[in-house]
Motif scaffolding. Structure first.
Motif, mmCIF file in Angstrom:
data_model
loop_
_atom_site.group_PDB
_atom_site.id
_atom_site.type_symbol
_atom_site.label_atom_id
_atom_site.label_comp_id
_atom_site.label_asym_id
_atom_site.label_seq_id
_atom_site.Cartn_x
_atom_site.Cartn_y
_atom_site.Cartn_z
ATOM 1 N N GLU A 81 2.809 -3.244 -8.129
ATOM 2 C CA GLU A 81 2.807 -2.254 -9.205
ATOM 3 C C GLU A 81 2.253 -0.908 -8.731
ATOM 4 O O GLU A 81 2.789 0.153 -9.081
ATOM 5 N N LYS A 82 1.203 -0.947 -7.932
ATOM 6 C CA LYS A 82 0.590 0.293 -7.448
ATOM 7 C C LYS A 82 1.513 1.071 -6.520
ATOM 8 O O LYS A 82 1.281 2.270 -6.267
ATOM 9 N N MET A 83 2.564 0.395 -6.005
ATOM 10 C CA MET A 83 3.468 1.060 -5.078
ATOM 11 C C MET A 83 4.819 1.398 -5.699
ATOM 12 O O MET A 83 5.719 1.851 -4.994
ATOM 13 N N ARG A 84 4.953 1.197 -7.000
ATOM 14 C CA ARG A 84 6.239 1.502 -7.637
ATOM 15 C C ARG A 84 6.573 2.990 -7.518
ATOM 16 O O ARG A 84 7.733 3.369 -7.319
ATOM 17 N N VAL A 195 -3.391 -1.060 -1.317
ATOM 18 C CA VAL A 195 -3.025 -2.364 -1.873
ATOM 19 C C VAL A 195 -3.429 -3.456 -0.884
ATOM 20 O O VAL A 195 -3.188 -3.338 0.316
ATOM 21 N N ASP A 196 -4.066 -4.523 -1.398
ATOM 22 C CA ASP A 196 -4.369 -5.706 -0.578
ATOM 23 C C ASP A 196 -3.111 -6.568 -0.554
ATOM 24 O O ASP A 196 -2.895 -7.399 -1.431
ATOM 25 N N LEU A 197 -2.302 -6.358 0.464
ATOM 26 C CA LEU A 197 -0.997 -7.020 0.510
ATOM 27 C C LEU A 197 -1.110 -8.531 0.640
ATOM 28 O O LEU A 197 -0.338 -9.269 0.024
ATOM 29 N N ASP A 198 -2.050 -9.013 1.441
ATOM 30 C CA ASP A 198 -2.200 -10.454 1.604
ATOM 31 C C ASP A 198 -2.452 -11.129 0.255
ATOM 32 O O ASP A 198 -1.789 -12.109 -0.107
#
Length: 237
Positions: A81-84, A195-198
């Protein structure tokens, strides 16, 4: 049907205690039930566990195959969501292919982790208590799935974390993320959030796994064709 449900609940509880058969016999005598015409406690218990083993195995295999997440619109892992806003901005300036590759790589990481869920699910079946079994038998269409969510989420998270991390390193998710956010940050007045992708991929992988498990549970409960053994047909029929 009501009588069967009452007996099934009582039977599964008695199946997990000793001496189960003696208690069940006395109970059925009090209820005026002919034991020869009813499923005994051992078969009810075995049928429930067999159904759960089949359902969890199918869910782990379905999500763990190639495109198990990516081509399933119900569980496909999308951009965080933070990367939309990052996604929209990059597509506008011609980086759509790179965005698509990034999304694909997150789904590939989830697909690699999913098969490891089966053993954790089966451990939870072995640990099932009387109360758990009663709740599953008398609960809704996904009561078993909710049981697994409560009992296995922490263990699945611990198991998935290193697999997802290593897989994302292998397919270059972290590098792609850094490249995408770097390009986005070059757009005037734009700044990508961290963003914490893991953690994001693990969370979405588990959401998808439990969704598919719920669908498998519903099939066994509702669809006679999904009862692939004689015992399942006997207990759930």
């Amino acid at each position: 049907m009501i009588m069967f449900r009452r007996l099934a609940v009582l039977a599964i509880g008695l199946a997990l205690t000793t001496p189960a058969h003696a208690q069940l016999g006395k109970l059925m005598e009090k209820l005026g039930v002919d034991q020869k015409k009813e499923l005994d406690s051992e078969r009810v218990a075995s049928g429930l566990k067999e159904a759960l083993e089949i359902g969890t195995k199918n869910a782990a295999e379905t999500t763990g195959q190639l495109d198990g997440y990516f081509l399933n619109e119900a569980i496909k892992i999308l951009m965080p969501e933070k990367m939309r806003r990052v996604e929209q901005g990059l597509r506008m300036v011609g980086y759509g292919n790179q965005v698509d590759e990034f999304v694909l790589s997150m789904n590939r990481a989830a697909e690699k982790a999913a098969p490891f869920a089966k053993d954790i699910f089966w451990d939870a079946i072995k640990e099932m208590s009387i109360e758990d079994a009663q709740g599953i038998l008398t609960g809704g269409d996904t009561s078993a799935t909710e049981y697994f969510r409560r009992k296995t989420s922490d263990r699945l998270t611990d198991a998935f974390q290193p697999i997802v991390h290593d897989s994302m390193e292998e397919v270059g998710v972290t590098q792609q993320y850094q490249a995408l956010t770097g390009r986005f940050n070059t757009i005037p007045f734009m700044k990508a959030e961290a963003v914490d992708l893991d953690s994001y991929v693990v969370e979405k992988a588990l959401d998808g796994l439990f969704y598919v498990l719920g669908q498998e549970e519903k099939k066994i409960r509702e669809n006679p064709a999904a009862r692939v053994t004689d015992l399942l047909r006997e207990v759930f029929g």
